[in-house]
Structures are given as C-alpha cells and as structure tokens.
Enzyme design. Structure first.
Site, PDB file in Angstrom:
ATOM      1  N   GLU A  28      23.480 -30.347 -23.671  1.00 64.81           N
ATOM      2  CA  GLU A  28      22.983 -31.717 -23.757  1.00 64.81           C
ATOM      3  C   GLU A  28      24.115 -32.697 -24.072  1.00 64.81           C
ATOM      4  O   GLU A  28      24.231 -33.760 -23.449  1.00 64.81           O
ATOM      5  CB  GLU A  28      21.901 -31.827 -24.839  1.00 64.81           C
ATOM      6  N   GLY A  76      25.788 -26.499 -38.548  1.00 64.14           N
ATOM      7  CA  GLY A  76      25.511 -27.778 -37.911  1.00 64.14           C
ATOM      8  C   GLY A  76      24.666 -28.704 -38.749  1.00 64.14           C
ATOM      9  O   GLY A  76      24.963 -29.897 -38.881  1.00 64.14           O
TER      10      GLY A  76
END
Length: 547
Positions: free
Chosen positions: A211, A266
């Site tokens: 993405e 993350g």
C-alpha cells in the site's frame, strides 16, 4: 505458562460470580474510602478505577495473578533488551527510544543508545533545517507542507499525535497523511498541495509495503508531472526505512534516509524515525517533550510497586472485566476533540497486540484475550453508541479521558464538556431503577398507567464499569505519558494471558492471497479459489468491462 493453573486464577474465577456481580452503588456505600483507595497518579496523569467492578478481594487476587504469571519478570526482560518477542526472536525496546541512559539497555550484548542518539540527532538537524527554512525545495521555496505516506503503525501513531498536538503546530505548517491504497486518499491530498513547497515522508521499514509503495510511486509520478525532475526527488522525498538500496533506486538522498531497528514494532514506532512527520509538524522541542512524557511513564512502570503502578492496575482491572466478567469490548472515550484519533490508534495497539488465540508455547488459549476496542470523542459518541452502553444487553468497560484545562477556552464550552465527562460515568454506575423511573414520570405529570407503561423503558440497569483518566492539560508531555500508559497496559495483559503481544501474523494471510488475486483482476493470470471468491472476481470483471 497456563495462567488457568494458578491459584489466583482459581480465586478470581470464584470471585467473578460473587464480588464481580456486586453493585457499584453498594460498594461505595460500604466503603467511604473507595475513591481514594482506587485512584492512582503518575507522570501527570490521574486514574480513577473506583467505578469499575473490582473489590479489594478481587484486586488482591489480580495482583497475585500478576505475580504467579511472572509479569514483573517479563517486564524486567523487556527493559533488559531480551528477545521477549519469542516467535520472531526480537527484543521489544521502544522504551529505549525515549530514554538517554547509556548502559541501561542491551541488545545482543550491545548498548543501543549510541545508535538511537545518532538517528535522533540527524532527525533534529533535518527538522530544524526545514523549520528554519534553511532546507528548501528544488525551486528555492520553503517546504511548508508535509505529506506522510505509510500505513498501520507508520500512519496511525503520527496522525494521532499531530492531531492531538494541533495547538503546538509550527505556524504555517500543513500536514497530510495518506495510508489507504484506495487512490481517492492520495488524489484528494494531491489536489490540495503545492509540489514546490511539499516534502513527502515515505514510511516503510522494508520499503516494500504494497500500500505504501503504491502510494509513494504515484506521488513520485505526480511530482514529476508537475514539473519536477528526477534530480529534484532528492529535495522533496525522504524515507523512514532500513532498505537503503530501494530508497536510492527511488531517488532519495542517502542523507535523507532515517532508519530504525527490528526491535521497534510498527505499532510502537512513533518514538523512532517514524515520528519524523510529528517533529516536522510541531518542532523538535515539542517532539522531545513527547518523548520525555513517555519516559516518565516508563520509569514509573518499571519502578513503582505493583499496587501503585498505573499500567499494572489499569491492565489488571481491564483483564478482570474482559476475562473473568466476560465483557467483550473496551470503549475509549476522550473528552477532547484533539484526541479524536486516539481510539483508532489504540485499536491497532491493543487488538493487533493481544488479539491472539495461542500462548507463547503454541498451546491453544482457553479464555478470552484481547478486547474489541472502539470509541469516539465526547460528546459525539453520546449521540451515537452510548445507547447500547447504557441500556444494551452487552456490558462494556469504558475508559473516559479528559484534560481539566482546554487549549481553546470558548465561553463555557469546556465546562459543559467536563460536565458530560463526569456525568456519563456516574450515570453508567448508578443507573435508574424502575421504581425511580416510575416516580420521576409521576413527578412529570404522567398517570399511573402511563408511568407503569414507560418505567421499564426509562430504567437504566447501571452497574456499568468505567475508568476515568484526568490530566491538567493535553501537552506533549501528558500525551506521551498517556500513550505509554496504554502501551504498558497492553504489555501487562499480554503477560498475564501468556500471549506474544509483539507479533502480528494474523495480518499476513490476506496480503499473501491478495497478490494472485491482483493478477487475476488485471487479466494476467487465473487461479483457483472458493466459489464465492471466484464469483466475486468474475462479477468485478463484468462490472468494470461494462464501463
């Protein structure tokens, strides 16, 4: 270990059908010191857990459970830099990113602080150069707009923090975040920005995230079509990544690549180079204040006794309601518009961390783990889903958050906001009995028949639990402490449940399956699927062909 084999788990299971069903009204009536005994304070935050369904016996058993499941030992191992992310063989050391103590941490026998400080210093120099106007775009104009392209932790943390710290934004700074691979997200941003004044930050550790790189390449193509040259890419694009070969091929100057480490997860990465767009938006001093607030909570979490420790208390109280009282969800309800993105941020932080069905040894979990997390800022949420929270059949633990002082004092707006912040937990706790509802209706002039008819609808069961978190003002420091509080709460719950809070294999399968489907949608390949998926692919092809 299997926590269900502990004595504390056995005690809590028994207490769930006695103390866990106690009425909050009664608990306050029986103990005039309940508020004082179940309120805690640290790092600029005040936490009130007295409106939750815990008793002193339940708290004693919860602290015993933390001891029997080794929460303190696992905490020690995390701060020591040991590989507590067992499935991936990695340390979990985001706490080091907001610290400056050399010799405190060790990863594979090496102190990570020199490298952390080196990256931090490069981030500071870059931020200061952009802020001062020393660093300019290719045509000599100052870089006044920042567009961050990332997804997941590379987006949710920075977008939440920059929105929360809007009062601290640098004058003239404009910031946008693009995450969705839906072309609409990027297109809408590109329509509003000036390429000569825009700095793109591409956030992807591997520089391969589908993405993010799809959006990054489209942004690059747009920039070139607006008159920029290949050489100009280096002045308008920076990378938050460890893949130097890929960033160089993209055209990014190696000096403008800011790396981090595999022990930075993350969803815990906003404290690292992933936080560069935060620093570019609020300035380096405010970014450092954010780190210092988180560090203050880290020190408290590491050093405070269990019974005075905010993350441990909050984690155990939440676990009591989730696992033993079978409440499936937590509503995060910030009474500050600046924190509008906090619920979405915590959805990832919590659900990706503790949404696990296997223990560390691979055995199947036989109890409820991570809750569903949702929320909206007050008072908006009150006109949306509070109906279910007050009178629905599902009991939900609520977490209310508010600053006592607003950055935007406007008439009596903030007093009205705080009145709702205080009233909603009270209403959830006390409720309204049918007799009380009937009496109120009669006072309002209803007939006996009408009062009897409406009383069941006007009654509220009450006894709905909530935690309240207060701060004096939402500042970089208190925001940092708040985020760290939730990070450590998640840690505590994962440690008790015996799950790995730091891997996320569940997000991978869909990505793997999407690759061959993409080729099919483009007409480049065919593959076998279940009949539903094959039918949907065929229907999409047909709909696109008709246009």
């Amino acid at each position: 270990m299997d926590p269900t084999k502990t004595k504390a788990w056995e005690d809590l299971s028994a207490l769930s059908s006695t103390d866990g069903q106690a009425r909050l009204r009664d608990l306050f009536a029986e103990d005039e010191d309940r508020f004082e005994q179940l309120s805690f304070e640290a790092a600029g935050l005040f936490l009130d857990a007295s409106k939750t369904r815990v008793t002193h016996r339940a708290m004693d058993a919860l602290f015993a459970l933390a001891g029997e499941t080794g929460v303190e030992e696992r905490r020690r191992r995390m701060f020591a830099g040991e590989a507590i992310n067992e499935t991936e063989g990695r340390a979990v050391l985001h706490v080091a990113l907001r610290d400056n103590r050399h010799g405190k941490y060790s990863v594979d026998g090496k102190d990570p602080m020199p490298e952390i400080e080196a990256v931090r210093e490069r981030m500071k120099s870059f931020t200061d150069a952009v802020t001062s106007g020393e660093r300019k775009g290719a045509t000599g104009k100052p870089l006044t707009t920042v567009v961050n392209i990332g997804i997941g932790g590379s987006d949710l943390g920075p977008v939440m923090v920059t929105e929360a710290l809007r009062p601290y934004h640098i004058d003239g700074r404009e910031v946008h975040f693009v995450s969705n691979v839906d072309g609409t997200h990027l297109s809408e941003v590109l329509r509003r920005i000036d390429p000569e004044r825009t700095l793109f930050t591409i956030a992807s550790k591997t520089f391969t995230t589908q993405e993010t790189m799809t959006n990054a390449r489209s942004a690059r193509d747009w920039f070139l079509k607006q008159g920029g040259s290949e050489a100009d890419i280096a002045k308008h694009f920076v990378a938050l990544s460890t893949n130097h070969q890929a960033t160089a091929e993209f055209g990014i100057d190696p000096e403008n690549v800011f790396g981090f480490w595999d022990w930075v997860g993350g969803r815990y990465s906003l404290w690292s180079a992933i936080g560069l767009p935060i620093a570019l938006t609020v300035g380096w001093d405010s970014f450092e204040d954010l780190l210092s607030g988180a560090h203050a909570m880290d020190r408290h979490f590491e050093e405070a006794p269990l019974r005075e420790n905010l993350p441990i208390v909050m984690g155990l109280v939440g676990l009591w309601h989730r696992t033993f009282l079978d409440m499936p969800a937590v509503a995060v309800l910030p009474y500050d518009q600046s924190l509008s993105r906090l619920p979405a941020y915590l959805q990832q932080a919590d659900m990706e961390s503790n949404g696990k069905g296997r223990r560390l040894d691979g055995s199947k979990v036989t109890y409820e783990t991570g809750p569903i997390v949702f929320g909206e800022p007050g008072t908006n949420g009150q006109h949306a889903f509070y109906q279910l929270i007050h009178q629905g059949t599902t009991e939900i633990l609520c977490e209310f958050i508010a600053p006592a002082i607003s950055h935007n004092p406007l008439g009596d707006h903030h007093e009205k906001l705080l009145a709702n912040f205080l009233a909603q937990p009270e209403a959830l706790m006390v409720g309204v009995t049918e007799d009380e509802a009937r009496a109120q209706l009669k006072e309002q002039g209803a007939s006996d028949e009408e009062a009897d008819r409406l009383a069941p609808h006007k009654a509220f069961p009450g006894n709905r639990p909530s935690v309240s978190i207060l701060m004096q003002k939402l500042t970089p420091q208190t925001l940092g402490a708040l985020i760290a509080l939730y990070e450590h709460k998640i840690f505590v719950q994962g440690a008790v449940w015996g799950v790995n809070s730091y891997d996320q294999f569940g997000v991978e399968l869909g990505k793997v399956l999407a690759k061959p489907i993409l080729a099919e949608l483009k007409g480049e390949a065919d593959a076998e699927h279940d009949r539903s998926t094959s039918g949907l692919i065929a229907r999409i092809r047909s709909l696109r062909a008709d246009v």
